[in-house]
Design a protein around this motif. Structure first.
Motif, PDB file in Angstrom:
ATOM      1  N   LEU A   1       0.858  -1.187   0.000  1.00 21.32           N
ATOM      2  CA  LEU A   1       0.000   0.000   0.000  1.00 21.32           C
ATOM      3  C   LEU A   1       0.883   1.221   0.000  1.00 21.32           C
ATOM      4  CD1 LEU A   1      -2.582  -1.136   2.699  1.00 21.32           C
ATOM      5  CD2 LEU A   1      -2.810  -1.263   0.214  1.00 21.32           C
ATOM      6  N   THR A   2       0.634   2.111  -0.915  1.00 19.50           N
ATOM      7  CA  THR A   2       1.393   3.352  -0.986  1.00 19.50           C
ATOM      8  C   THR A   2       0.442   4.526  -1.039  1.00 19.50           C
ATOM      9  OG1 THR A   2       1.502   3.338  -3.389  1.00 19.50           O
ATOM     10  CG2 THR A   2       3.282   2.233  -2.206  1.00 19.50           C
ATOM     11  N   ARG A   3       0.977   5.666  -0.755  1.00 21.48           N
ATOM     12  CA  ARG A   3       0.181   6.886  -0.800  1.00 21.48           C
ATOM     13  C   ARG A   3       0.907   7.890  -1.677  1.00 21.48           C
ATOM     14  NH1 ARG A   3      -2.247   9.948   4.408  1.00 21.48           N
ATOM     15  NH2 ARG A   3      -3.550  11.377   3.227  1.00 21.48           N
TER      16      ARG A   3
END
Length: 52
Positions: free
Chosen positions: A49-51
């Motif tokens: 998960l990245t932002r």
């Protein structure tokens, strides 16, 4: 079902039908993950998960 797909991939590769062989290898790979989830082996996929 995975083993027959691998056998068919080997047969196709032996006859130099590379696209057919690749298709059967893809089927075998697609079957592997659900088999691992249903069995005792832990799944090998990761979720990242990245932002932005």
């Amino acid at each position: 079902m995975r083993l027959p797909a691998l056998v068919l991939a080997a047969e196709a590769a032996d006859r130099r039908w590379h696209s057919v062989s690749g298709s059967f290898r893809g089927v075998a790979a697609g079957i592997t993950l659900p088999q691992r989830r249903a069995g005792t082996q832990p799944p090998t996929e990761n979720i990242l998960l990245t932002r932005a």
